[in-house]
Design an enzyme around this catalytic site. Structure first.
Site, PDB file in Angstrom:
ATOM      1  N   GLU A 282      -6.884  -3.141  -4.099  1.00 17.08           N
ATOM      2  CA  GLU A 282      -8.212  -2.662  -4.524  1.00 17.08           C
ATOM      3  C   GLU A 282      -9.135  -3.830  -4.797  1.00 17.08           C
ATOM      4  OE1 GLU A 282     -11.381  -1.290  -7.289  1.00 17.08           O
ATOM      5  OE2 GLU A 282      -9.851  -2.789  -7.690  1.00 17.08           O
TER       6      GLU A 282
ATOM      7  N   ASP B 279      -2.765  -3.592  -8.113  1.00 21.51           N
ATOM      8  CA  ASP B 279      -2.993  -5.039  -8.018  1.00 21.51           C
ATOM      9  C   ASP B 279      -3.928  -5.518  -9.128  1.00 21.51           C
ATOM     10  OD1 ASP B 279      -5.147  -3.604  -6.903  1.00 21.51           O
ATOM     11  OD2 ASP B 279      -5.766  -5.320  -5.689  1.00 21.51           O
TER      12      ASP B 279
END
Ligand SMILES: [Zn+2]
Length: 386
Positions: free
Chosen positions: A144, A82
């Site tokens: 994350e 991400d």
């Protein structure tokens, strides 16, 4: 180089082109599924068996686990799939185009840290997976950048991934075995409003906040003495009161006040205990004063990273990069993964200074060098039985 993968630059560009923003604001939050699929499509033909697992409780978020063989003694190369959100007005380029200029590839997640995923695949493609004595595992985590929900889910699942892990966060290919932890806490102090002409008629929450601030400073001074954390550029634990909100009019006694606090931890400290100590210190400071206290964890926190029990991975990364292991101020999923009994070293291409910024970019030469480095580390660990 090999005919099973597109060239590295092209893979970096493709990864950047697929949006996978993580945000605590639902309107900006996106799935990372397409990035996981893209990776799976590259890793499967190399001989990896792939699992794309939904993250429980986080709709649209998936962890990818690719294994060259079964076993729990392998080497894991891990990266998050991400990115942070972006401010379109401040970018001078298309954040999803992966434009290349003067040897740098530009795009959201180019440095932090989609390029590493392409690097890991290319390094894997240079070795004969079937001949490895220990498994090579590539992990792509979800979420994350908002709550580390992907890594937390992998830890909760409890399935061993390997015995050593490289997390390819952008360290400019300098291996890192220590980083600070962080927790964010909101402290709410409630008193009683009243007319300013008689301060004793109410209970001024700003006065209460001043006592709390004193207690916070005493707490961090005590922690700094206990945990010197001398290896860091900014030594020891630190505390920042980043926001204070309270009151309205000068002629009214302030009934409520909030403080937002950022506390950075060094190895030896843990988020859960430090948060408990913070709450206890603040509660003690206002004991018997009549104020009501409320605490909210704005971010549960990341524990600090400390070197693992074995030196071999750190030494292999030092040898491959030509740099000694160091310490950084930013946090990673490393301390979470250490709970799965892995030694963790953070080492990847790109510069953290350009991450989370408009016009994020990475030097292509560094990405290519990262493939050489990771290939060496793979050969070092996986070519001999453990
Ligand atoms: Zn990152």
């Amino acid at each position: 180089m090999n005919n099973k993968l597109p060239n590295l630059q092209d893979m970096m560009r493709q990864l950047v082109a697929v949006p996978s923003v993580s945000s605590v604001q639902p309107a900006h939050d996106q799935s990372n599924h397409a990035v996981s699929e893209l990776l799976a499509g590259w890793l499967e033909p190399l001989g990896f068996s792939i699992e794309i697992r939904p993250v429980p409780g986080l709709a649209g978020k998936y962890n990818l686990v690719a294994r060259s063989a079964p076993g729990d003694d392998g080497l894991v190369l891990s990266g998050h799939t991400d990115t942070v959100p972006f401010d379109a007005n401040r970018w001078t380029r298309d954040p999803f185009a992966g434009e290349v200029q003067d040897g740098r590839l530009y795009g959201l997640g180019s440095a932090d840290m989609k390029s590493f995923l392409a690097v890991a695949a290319h390094a894997a493609a240079r070795v004969d997976l079937e001949k490895l004595a220990r498994p090579l595992v590539i992990v792509g985590t979800a979420d994350e950048e908002s709550g580390m929900g992907g890594a937390r889910a992998l830890v909760d699942e409890g399935e061993p991934l390997g015995s050593r892990m490289v997390i390819g966060e952008p360290t400019a290919l300098r291996p890192v075995t220590r980083h600070k932890g962080v927790l964010l806490e909101r402290i709410r102090i409630d008193g009683r409003s009243g007319h300013a002409s008689d301060p004793a008629a109410g209970l001024n929450a700003i006065d209460g906040a001043m006592v709390v601030i004193g207690a916070l400073h005493a707490l961090i001074d005590g922690l700094a003495e206990q945990f010197p954390g001398a290896a860091f550029p900014v030594p020891g634990p630190t505390l920042n009161i980043g926001a204070i909100r309270g009151g309205d009019n000068p002629n009214r006694i302030c009934a409520g006040c909030e403080l937002d606090v950022d506390l950075r931890l060094v190895p030896g400290m843990r988020c859960a205990e430090t948060r408990a100590a913070l709450r206890a210190a603040v509660s003690r400071a206002l004991e018997g004063s009549g104020f009501e206290l409320g605490f909210t964890a704005l971010f549960d926190g990341i524990d600090p990273l400390a070197p693992g029990a074995h030196k071999d991975l750190a030494e292999a990364c030092e040898h491959a990069t030509g740099h000694a292991c160091g310490a950084v101020n930013f946090g990673t999923e490393g301390p979470l993964f250490q709970q799965l009994d892995m030694d963790v070293v953070v080492c990847g291409p790109g510069d953290i200074a350009v991450a989370h910024q408009p016009d994020e970019s990475i030097a292509l030469t560094q990405a290519y060098r990262a493939v050489d480095v990771m290939e060496q580390v793979i050969r070092h660990f996986c070519s001999q039985a453990g």
